[in-house]
Design a protein around this motif. Sequence first.
Motif, PDB file in Angstrom:
ATOM      1  N   SER A 146      15.161  -9.951  -1.007  1.00 12.63           N
ATOM      2  CA  SER A 146      14.712  -8.731  -0.337  1.00 12.63           C
ATOM      3  C   SER A 146      15.833  -7.989   0.352  1.00 12.63           C
ATOM      4  O   SER A 146      15.646  -7.416   1.413  1.00 12.63           O
ATOM      5  CB  SER A 146      13.611  -9.040   0.656  1.00 12.63           C
ATOM      6  OG  SER A 146      14.033 -10.050   1.513  1.00 12.63           O
TER       7      SER A 146
ATOM      8  N   SER B  12       6.051  -5.665   1.101  1.00 14.74           N
ATOM      9  CA  SER B  12       6.487  -6.859   0.382  1.00 14.74           C
ATOM     10  C   SER B  12       7.442  -7.670   1.234  1.00 14.74           C
ATOM     11  O   SER B  12       7.391  -8.893   1.253  1.00 14.74           O
ATOM     12  CB  SER B  12       7.220  -6.452  -0.890  1.00 14.74           C
ATOM     13  OG  SER B  12       6.398  -6.577  -1.973  1.00 14.74           O
ATOM     14  N   ASP B  13       8.314  -6.955   1.938  1.00 13.69           N
ATOM     15  CA  ASP B  13       9.242  -7.652   2.814  1.00 13.69           C
ATOM     16  C   ASP B  13       8.502  -8.364   3.927  1.00 13.69           C
ATOM     17  O   ASP B  13       8.937  -9.403   4.404  1.00 13.69           O
ATOM     18  CB  ASP B  13      10.237  -6.659   3.425  1.00 13.69           C
ATOM     19  CG  ASP B  13      11.218  -6.153   2.391  1.00 13.69           C
ATOM     20  OD1 ASP B  13      11.296  -6.783   1.323  1.00 13.69           O
ATOM     21  OD2 ASP B  13      11.892  -5.153   2.638  1.00 13.69           O
ATOM     22  N   CYS B  14       7.384  -7.788   4.341  1.00 12.65           N
ATOM     23  CA  CYS B  14       6.563  -8.466   5.338  1.00 12.65           C
ATOM     24  C   CYS B  14       5.884  -9.698   4.742  1.00 12.65           C
ATOM     25  O   CYS B  14       5.254 -10.461   5.454  1.00 12.65           O
ATOM     26  CB  CYS B  14       5.462  -7.549   5.872  1.00 12.65           C
ATOM     27  SG  CYS B  14       6.038  -6.242   6.896  1.00 12.65           S
ATOM     28  N   GLY B  15       5.933  -9.835   3.452  1.00 16.50           N
ATOM     29  CA  GLY B  15       5.326 -11.014   2.835  1.00 16.50           C
ATOM     30  C   GLY B  15       3.954 -10.764   2.262  1.00 16.50           C
ATOM     31  O   GLY B  15       3.167 -11.687   2.122  1.00 16.50           O
ATOM     32  N   ALA B  16       3.646  -9.529   1.921  1.00 18.70           N
ATOM     33  CA  ALA B  16       2.311  -9.237   1.403  1.00 18.70           C
ATOM     34  C   ALA B  16       2.205  -9.510  -0.093  1.00 18.70           C
ATOM     35  O   ALA B  16       1.344  -8.976  -0.765  1.00 18.70           O
ATOM     36  CB  ALA B  16       1.920  -7.802   1.687  1.00 18.70           C
ATOM     37  N   TRP B  17       3.056 -10.327  -0.594  1.00 19.60           N
ATOM     38  CA  TRP B  17       2.967 -10.836  -1.954  1.00 19.60           C
ATOM     39  C   TRP B  17       2.752  -9.753  -3.011  1.00 19.60           C
ATOM     40  O   TRP B  17       1.898  -9.836  -3.859  1.00 19.60           O
ATOM     41  CB  TRP B  17       1.886 -11.906  -2.068  1.00 19.60           C
ATOM     42  CG  TRP B  17       2.142 -12.765  -3.248  1.00 19.60           C
ATOM     43  CD1 TRP B  17       1.487 -12.706  -4.448  1.00 19.60           C
ATOM     44  CD2 TRP B  17       3.132 -13.769  -3.389  1.00 19.60           C
ATOM     45  NE1 TRP B  17       2.040 -13.610  -5.313  1.00 19.60           N
ATOM     46  CE2 TRP B  17       3.043 -14.271  -4.697  1.00 19.60           C
ATOM     47  CE3 TRP B  17       4.097 -14.275  -2.532  1.00 19.60           C
ATOM     48  CZ2 TRP B  17       3.891 -15.258  -5.164  1.00 19.60           C
ATOM     49  CZ3 TRP B  17       4.924 -15.256  -2.998  1.00 19.60           C
ATOM     50  CH2 TRP B  17       4.808 -15.746  -4.301  1.00 19.60           C
ATOM     51  N   PHE B  18       3.473  -8.647  -2.915  1.00 21.47           N
ATOM     52  CA  PHE B  18       3.567  -7.649  -3.968  1.00 21.47           C
ATOM     53  C   PHE B  18       2.305  -6.843  -4.226  1.00 21.47           C
ATOM     54  O   PHE B  18       2.308  -5.966  -5.063  1.00 21.47           O
ATOM     55  CB  PHE B  18       4.010  -8.276  -5.288  1.00 21.47           C
ATOM     56  CG  PHE B  18       5.311  -8.999  -5.156  1.00 21.47           C
ATOM     57  CD1 PHE B  18       6.450  -8.291  -4.851  1.00 21.47           C
ATOM     58  CD2 PHE B  18       5.375 -10.359  -5.287  1.00 21.47           C
ATOM     59  CE1 PHE B  18       7.660  -8.952  -4.707  1.00 21.47           C
ATOM     60  CE2 PHE B  18       6.576 -11.023  -5.134  1.00 21.47           C
ATOM     61  CZ  PHE B  18       7.715 -10.313  -4.853  1.00 21.47           C
ATOM     62  N   THR B  19       1.208  -7.120  -3.527  1.00 24.51           N
ATOM     63  CA  THR B  19       0.018  -6.326  -3.812  1.00 24.51           C
ATOM     64  C   THR B  19       0.232  -4.849  -3.485  1.00 24.51           C
ATOM     65  O   THR B  19       0.004  -3.996  -4.336  1.00 24.51           O
ATOM     66  CB  THR B  19      -1.189  -6.889  -3.058  1.00 24.51           C
ATOM     67  OG1 THR B  19      -1.275  -8.276  -3.345  1.00 24.51           O
ATOM     68  CG2 THR B  19      -2.455  -6.200  -3.466  1.00 24.51           C
TER      69      THR B  19
ATOM     70  N   LEU C  55       2.594  -3.113  -5.901  1.00 22.74           N
ATOM     71  CA  LEU C  55       2.069  -2.879  -7.246  1.00 22.74           C
ATOM     72  C   LEU C  55       1.089  -1.714  -7.253  1.00 22.74           C
ATOM     73  O   LEU C  55       0.982  -1.001  -8.237  1.00 22.74           O
ATOM     74  CB  LEU C  55       1.417  -4.149  -7.792  1.00 22.74           C
ATOM     75  CG  LEU C  55       2.472  -5.124  -8.307  1.00 22.74           C
ATOM     76  CD1 LEU C  55       1.913  -6.511  -8.448  1.00 22.74           C
ATOM     77  CD2 LEU C  55       2.997  -4.661  -9.648  1.00 22.74           C
ATOM     78  N   TYR C  56       0.381  -1.530  -6.146  1.00 24.11           N
ATOM     79  CA  TYR C  56      -0.471  -0.340  -6.044  1.00 24.11           C
ATOM     80  C   TYR C  56       0.396   0.912  -6.078  1.00 24.11           C
ATOM     81  O   TYR C  56       0.051   1.906  -6.709  1.00 24.11           O
ATOM     82  CB  TYR C  56      -1.282  -0.376  -4.740  1.00 24.11           C
ATOM     83  CG  TYR C  56      -2.560  -1.160  -4.850  1.00 24.11           C
ATOM     84  CD1 TYR C  56      -2.545  -2.491  -5.229  1.00 24.11           C
ATOM     85  CD2 TYR C  56      -3.789  -0.576  -4.578  1.00 24.11           C
ATOM     86  CE1 TYR C  56      -3.702  -3.216  -5.330  1.00 24.11           C
ATOM     87  CE2 TYR C  56      -4.956  -1.302  -4.679  1.00 24.11           C
ATOM     88  CZ  TYR C  56      -4.909  -2.616  -5.054  1.00 24.11           C
ATOM     89  OH  TYR C  56      -6.059  -3.324  -5.156  1.00 24.11           O
TER      90      TYR C  56
ATOM     91  N   ARG D  84       1.781   1.564  -9.555  1.00 24.05           N
ATOM     92  CA  ARG D  84       0.779   2.141 -10.461  1.00 24.05           C
ATOM     93  C   ARG D  84       0.806   3.658 -10.389  1.00 24.05           C
ATOM     94  O   ARG D  84       0.783   4.344 -11.413  1.00 24.05           O
ATOM     95  CB  ARG D  84      -0.607   1.619 -10.052  1.00 24.05           C
ATOM     96  CG  ARG D  84      -1.738   2.204 -10.846  1.00 24.05           C
ATOM     97  CD  ARG D  84      -3.065   1.801 -10.251  1.00 24.05           C
ATOM     98  NE  ARG D  84      -3.220   2.333  -8.883  1.00 24.05           N
ATOM     99  CZ  ARG D  84      -4.215   2.004  -8.081  1.00 24.05           C
ATOM    100  NH1 ARG D  84      -5.118   1.135  -8.467  1.00 24.05           N
ATOM    101  NH2 ARG D  84      -4.314   2.534  -6.883  1.00 24.05           N
TER     102      ARG D  84
END
Lengths: 370, 384
Positions: A19, A121-128, A131-132, A135
Amino acid sequence: MSTIETQMLEVSLGPQHPSTHGVFRMDVVLDGEYVVKLKPVMGYLHRNHEQIGEKMTWLGSMPYTDRLDYFCSMTNNWAYALSVEKMAGIKVPERAEYIRVIMAELTRLLNHACAVGFLLSDCGAWFTPVLYALRERERILDFFETVSGARMMCNYMRFGGVRVDLDEQSLAMARAIVARWPAFLDEFEKLMTENEVLLARTQRVGILPRELAINASVSGPVARASGVAYDIRKVDKYGVYDRFDFRVPVGETGDTFDRFMIRILEMRESVKILHQALRDIPSGPCIAPESKLRGFKVPAGDGYGRIESPKGELGFYLVSEGGAKPYRYHVRPPSFVNLTILEDMCLGHKVADAIIILGSIDIVLGEVDR
Amino acid sequence: MDAIYKLIQHYAPKIPDLLALALAVLLPIAIVMGVFLTVFALLTWVERKALGRIQNRRGPNRVGPVGLFQPVADGLKLLTKEDIVPAAADKVVHFLAPVLTVVPAFMVLAVVPVAKGFVPVDLNIGVLFALAVSTGSVLALFMAGWASRNKFSLLGAMRSVAQVVSYEVPMVMAAVVILMAAGTLSSVGIVEAQRGLAGWFVFKPWGLVAFVIFQLCAMAEVARTPFDLPEAESEIVAGYHTEYSGFKFALFQMGEYVAAITMGGITVTMFLGGYLGPGSDLPKIGWLVSAGWFFAKLGIIVVINIWARGTWPRVRVDQLLGFAWKLLLPLALVNIVAMAIWHFASNKLVGWGASAVVLAVAIVALVKINTGQTFEKRSYRFIS
């Protein structure tokens, strides 16, 4: 009682790190989890961009500017074209100006969407979230591809206009993207901005005081989050930005949360600009008739052109000796300048915070290292 | 175990005693390992599929029908990869750590009643055993972090020790309530104590609170999002298993997933009535129905874990520890008081009301005390 001696832990975050947003390196000295010292190390992606620019013809550098901030090739093109047009005194036709605004604002949308996505993602939200965001970014990239033939390395603008005109079909495509965007933002905000973990992680973290922001000549959303009401679209009114009704959001605290929110608010304003631009776009030529592709020369002198790129003030300082190439070609990249205050923001915070602070600055290494 | 021993003696009296005993010991182990390894493989697939759906993706869909053989492909890939040991690593400890993560995870399964009349060992201190053994994995994590001689690994190990030790306390305190209610430490005894209409402990006020605490602690204990700090990818690369590759890495993953499953199994046993459910007492097929109930409940817990992973950002290390010590632990202690009130209340209704009120007051008070950093409502200026 004897005391236990403790030692600082020196960690080199990067250049290979998930990251650091590329080959960026932070030499961090940690006291437990706290950051005591942080040294940003740049240059791993140095590609000799400026020297190459001095060896190329004026127009030959245009595709290279795509590679500066590879998320936002359109705005890079514009900044370079604007500087050269300033020096050569080329007048850009109306329609081309509108097309440029459309492209730049779409670039801002995609850049900010990805920036907030990657921040989470850097906070750790696992790419969800990212990816939104991706899109939606795909739609814009598809649009860029239909117009310019390339998704990311568009090489779209020319001195005095743009390379290809927008036909009705692609305009409709752009309208569809813009019409959809507020729904995406609403969804994104509903999912994210009231999440307690996000608030706890970002509020009061990485505060950048207003004075420091000004002194370090920080620009873009990072500066505006700290309360510096400075947007080159408003200050310079380059292009046709004076014709659009839009507002510039300005934060107060200057922490990571503000930088996150400013980007979201800016996207909403960009949508407004896009609505107006797509509605009012005039007909006419898309490139100045006097603009030459071959044998193009710029009169001797120097010039600095700047625009509000999604990351901040992107400027090109060019010196011409009247020949076919620039004598000096210098880039003022916003990411690089914004990165200089990283240590001031990170000191005293935890290493996990340092990561999200870096994420909230929104850097692209192609631009930092050049 | 005894039951199998008796069965063997009954149907095949000619088998020597020692062999029968060995069979009686090994058979349940084989069954449990087989079943749960399959569940583990399936779980990796389910997790990747579910995360894919949460994230607008399709997830694995290349290997086999709807990607079902993906775990096999993953396993083969990891098996054939080069096993890299850092030059400066402590080789023995580095090798032992992944083994040690898997072993306690499976050992806990020994006391989880999977179906009616099927528990590998019905220890009379079953829950104590499970909680004690599952903590053992922290040693393995620390060994991994220390032996790798890598700073990221060390940070990860440091975090995981702090985390597991902190969350162990409220977890045990939450479990105490169940032991008080059931009056036994045996896992089968706890399940049997939850018989009857709405008899599951989760349907009581103290049970619900204990369930939430226990579930959160279990997620923290097996380092699942939002408590996945020991292997926080965006911060410390991969935490304690940064320096592991090939099958040792696979073992870490397996240990983590199996631990998640067993923790879920214990949660189901203690709060959700274990294998109990309509039809679990039927004469011939009762064991099958009850196993179905157990795995269905386990599935719900697992899905909650996956859902949290797909949607939540990670908390910071001080917030994580603060949450355990300042909120969960006091709440778990109050919960014990609530349980005592329930226990000594003159009738059920009074017990219900009194314990619910005590808990509600405690929750409100604790939340009030703990919002030291109140979330600010921000307003933004607009210039035009």
